[in-house]
Design a protein around this motif. Sequence first.
Motif, PDB file in Angstrom:
ATOM      1  N   LEU A 250       0.830  -1.211   0.000  1.00 56.37           N
ATOM      2  CA  LEU A 250       0.000   0.000   0.000  1.00 56.37           C
ATOM      3  C   LEU A 250       0.864   1.260   0.000  1.00 56.37           C
ATOM      4  CD1 LEU A 250      -2.623  -1.092   2.705  1.00 56.37           C
ATOM      5  CD2 LEU A 250      -2.863  -1.239   0.229  1.00 56.37           C
ATOM      6  N   ARG A 251       2.050   1.179  -0.516  1.00 58.21           N
ATOM      7  CA  ARG A 251       2.980   2.304  -0.462  1.00 58.21           C
ATOM      8  C   ARG A 251       2.386   3.536  -1.136  1.00 58.21           C
ATOM      9  NH1 ARG A 251       6.658   5.020  -3.430  1.00 58.21           N
ATOM     10  NH2 ARG A 251       6.111   3.826  -5.294  1.00 58.21           N
ATOM     11  N   GLY A 252       2.505   4.675  -0.442  1.00 53.82           N
ATOM     12  CA  GLY A 252       2.118   5.944  -1.036  1.00 53.82           C
ATOM     13  C   GLY A 252       0.631   6.208  -1.103  1.00 53.82           C
ATOM     14  N   CYS A 253      -0.198   5.401  -0.433  1.00 55.70           N
ATOM     15  CA  CYS A 253      -1.646   5.626  -0.479  1.00 55.70           C
ATOM     16  C   CYS A 253      -2.034   6.863   0.325  1.00 55.70           C
ATOM     17  CB  CYS A 253      -2.386   4.401   0.054  1.00 55.70           C
ATOM     18  SG  CYS A 253      -2.303   2.968  -1.042  1.00 55.70           S
ATOM     19  N   ARG A 254      -3.140   7.469  -0.062  1.00 59.83           N
ATOM     20  CA  ARG A 254      -3.682   8.636   0.632  1.00 59.83           C
ATOM     21  C   ARG A 254      -5.108   8.302   1.066  1.00 59.83           C
ATOM     22  NH1 ARG A 254       0.818   9.237   0.605  1.00 59.83           N
ATOM     23  NH2 ARG A 254       2.110  10.956  -0.114  1.00 59.83           N
ATOM     24  N   SER A 277       4.276   1.924   3.619  1.00 57.08           N
ATOM     25  CA  SER A 277       5.255   3.006   3.769  1.00 57.08           C
ATOM     26  C   SER A 277       4.828   4.233   2.973  1.00 57.08           C
ATOM     27  CB  SER A 277       6.635   2.533   3.298  1.00 57.08           C
ATOM     28  OG  SER A 277       6.578   2.096   1.947  1.00 57.08           O
ATOM     29  N   SER A 278       5.330   5.388   3.391  1.00 53.41           N
ATOM     30  CA  SER A 278       5.100   6.668   2.697  1.00 53.41           C
ATOM     31  C   SER A 278       3.615   6.956   2.511  1.00 53.41           C
ATOM     32  CB  SER A 278       5.814   6.676   1.332  1.00 53.41           C
ATOM     33  OG  SER A 278       7.193   6.462   1.491  1.00 53.41           O
ATOM     34  N   MET A 279       2.811   6.534   3.452  1.00 51.14           N
ATOM     35  CA  MET A 279       1.373   6.751   3.384  1.00 51.14           C
ATOM     36  C   MET A 279       0.965   7.974   4.195  1.00 51.14           C
ATOM     37  SD  MET A 279      -0.215   2.918   3.797  1.00 51.14           S
ATOM     38  CE  MET A 279      -1.880   3.538   3.584  1.00 51.14           C
ATOM     39  N   ALA A 280      -0.214   8.511   3.884  1.00 48.02           N
ATOM     40  CA  ALA A 280      -0.842   9.548   4.700  1.00 48.02           C
ATOM     41  C   ALA A 280      -2.231   9.031   5.064  1.00 48.02           C
ATOM     42  CB  ALA A 280      -0.938  10.860   3.934  1.00 48.02           C
ATOM     43  N   VAL A 281      -2.408   8.698   6.342  1.00 51.74           N
ATOM     44  CA  VAL A 281      -3.631   8.034   6.795  1.00 51.74           C
ATOM     45  C   VAL A 281      -4.173   8.755   8.018  1.00 51.74           C
ATOM     46  CG1 VAL A 281      -4.609   5.855   7.626  1.00 51.74           C
ATOM     47  CG2 VAL A 281      -2.782   5.817   5.943  1.00 51.74           C
ATOM     48  N   ILE A 303       0.562   9.086  10.201  1.00 51.16           N
ATOM     49  CA  ILE A 303      -0.684   8.530  10.713  1.00 51.16           C
ATOM     50  C   ILE A 303      -1.130   9.374  11.899  1.00 51.16           C
ATOM     51  CG2 ILE A 303      -1.792   6.479  11.681  1.00 51.16           C
ATOM     52  CD1 ILE A 303       0.447   4.819  10.356  1.00 51.16           C
ATOM     53  N   GLU A 304      -2.387   9.780  11.889  1.00 51.94           N
ATOM     54  CA  GLU A 304      -2.898  10.560  13.012  1.00 51.94           C
ATOM     55  C   GLU A 304      -3.138   9.667  14.227  1.00 51.94           C
ATOM     56  OE1 GLU A 304      -3.384  13.873  13.410  1.00 51.94           O
ATOM     57  OE2 GLU A 304      -2.292  14.057  11.516  1.00 51.94           O
ATOM     58  N   VAL A 305      -3.853   8.574  14.040  1.00 50.56           N
ATOM     59  CA  VAL A 305      -4.160   7.655  15.136  1.00 50.56           C
ATOM     60  C   VAL A 305      -3.749   6.249  14.717  1.00 50.56           C
ATOM     61  CG1 VAL A 305      -5.947   6.692  16.617  1.00 50.56           C
ATOM     62  CG2 VAL A 305      -6.103   9.075  15.884  1.00 50.56           C
ATOM     63  N   THR A 323       5.624   8.683  11.635  1.00 53.48           N
ATOM     64  CA  THR A 323       5.117   9.696  12.550  1.00 53.48           C
ATOM     65  C   THR A 323       3.647   9.418  12.848  1.00 53.48           C
ATOM     66  OG1 THR A 323       4.489  11.192  10.739  1.00 53.48           O
ATOM     67  CG2 THR A 323       6.701  11.444  11.652  1.00 53.48           C
ATOM     68  N   TYR A 324       3.266   9.667  14.083  1.00 51.93           N
ATOM     69  CA  TYR A 324       1.879   9.485  14.488  1.00 51.93           C
ATOM     70  C   TYR A 324       1.594  10.445  15.630  1.00 51.93           C
ATOM     71  CZ  TYR A 324       4.539   6.429  17.597  1.00 51.93           C
ATOM     72  OH  TYR A 324       5.486   5.919  18.462  1.00 51.93           O
ATOM     73  N   ALA A 325       0.308  10.804  15.755  1.00 51.66           N
ATOM     74  CA  ALA A 325      -0.087  11.755  16.791  1.00 51.66           C
ATOM     75  C   ALA A 325      -0.456  11.050  18.085  1.00 51.66           C
ATOM     76  CB  ALA A 325      -1.249  12.611  16.302  1.00 51.66           C
ATOM     77  N   SER A 326      -1.143   9.915  17.986  1.00 54.39           N
ATOM     78  CA  SER A 326      -1.553   9.211  19.204  1.00 54.39           C
ATOM     79  C   SER A 326      -1.604   7.721  18.954  1.00 54.39           C
ATOM     80  CB  SER A 326      -2.921   9.716  19.684  1.00 54.39           C
ATOM     81  OG  SER A 326      -3.919   9.461  18.707  1.00 54.39           O
TER      82      SER A 326
END
Length: 495
Positions: A250-254, A277-281, A303-305, A323-326
């Motif tokens: 799933l590399r690079g998925c948005r 990898s390199s995802m924005a979720v 990743i936010e959560v 990186t992740y927020a929580s």
Amino acid sequence: MEINELTPAERRVREAFPSGTLVDFRTESAAADDPEDGAGWSAERTVRAEILSSLLLGGERAPGQIPALRITGARITGTLRGRYAVAECAVLLTGCYFEESPDLYGAQLRQLNLSGSVLPGLDAATIRVDGVLRLADCRIAGPVRLGGARISRALVLEGARVGVHTEGSTAVHDEPVLRLNHLVVEDDLWWPRLVVHGETRLDGAAVTGQIRLDDSVLHNPGGTALQAENVTVGSDLHAMRLRVQGRVNLRGCRIPGQLNFAYAGFSHPGGVALRASSMAVGELWLREAAPVEGVVNLRRSQIEVLHADPSVWPSVVQLEGLTYASLLPHLPAARRLPLLKREQAGYVPFAYEQLAAAYRRLGDDDAARTVLLAKERRRRETLPAYARLWGYLQDAAVGYGFRPVRAAGWLLSLLLIGTVAYAAHHPGPLKKDEAPPFSPFFYTLDLLLPIVDFGQEKAFNPQGWYQWLAYLLIVTGWLLATTIAAGVTRSVSRQ
């Protein structure tokens, strides 16, 4: 083709086409035909594909009527050819048996519904469908080619079975059995209970709505089960209870909403089971998922959560740059730290910083300090021997500044030892007439604290082993003071 050349079944289809009337051949035979075995289908329900093609390309249209090709339960012989065809009518061929793969490459249709049909394959790359494309409950040996297709509504593959499963076989197919790369869907990909034996390729697809893969099975042991790089989803990708044998890429998925793998299972022993990898979720859910068999790669993803229990992760992970927020569920730092030791790249400082930051955002400063202490200990393993010794001293003294209470314990212990020792044997004064009254407590404190002067150390001169004890207290005091200053400074600078 003249009307007298048509069979009764074909005549019915032709007569019903201008008005879009459904022709149901299932009531024509008393015997229950096997839907996956064309040999059992009666001649009374057989229609030549060329008849259907002629209707699509130029069938009769009566004034005021909306034509549509609507057939259920027919056996279609020959190849349904509609390559580059432009048909303004809807096509509904449900519960049918196709002897050969339909050729609809580059066609433009109002709607296409093949639900419940049996097909050897489907070539419909770059097809344009103004409505819904339904392949629900189909049995397709494959391949299914829908690369570059544009669908104005949903693409439905609910309950479909694509590819041929051979018991015990681990052979990797040369071509994806379900090819949907660069697909554009302006609604949802609706794929619950989909079963695919072979590779599903979805690279570069754009879905305005959501993707649903709940309860689906992707089976391609030893190869790639789902190749979906750079996919853009409008909301969520739900794949609860998904079962995968093979690699998922799933590399690079948005995905701005949820990437939900709750209760899912991934298996690709000896390789990367899940590459995300390199995802924005928005949210990545691995809630109560089975332990992953293979490597998980989340490098450089945002990743936010992240909802995952530590038991989900395999023995090897790739988390560099994640990186992740929580993190959910909220667990003690001791439960999360072992994962960072499974990093394939070894010691990655950023992974510890991220975990500590997540705990700080929750207000759990104790857990954040525990993580940063673990980071320093892991870093110590990468240093040369002399640096490791200094690290052990900082750790034992003040826990690299994250356990300052330890320093007080060490100082109090040394202060007690020195006070008792010098109380039992007072050192002689250097100048008897000028020496102040001797105090074992303040004399020991004078030796321990390099920046404090009570006037005791300079006034008295211990002898023998008491002198060696004084040297030990002076050196230990300097080391403790330096270590405390360095550790506390590091700790404060990170807050």
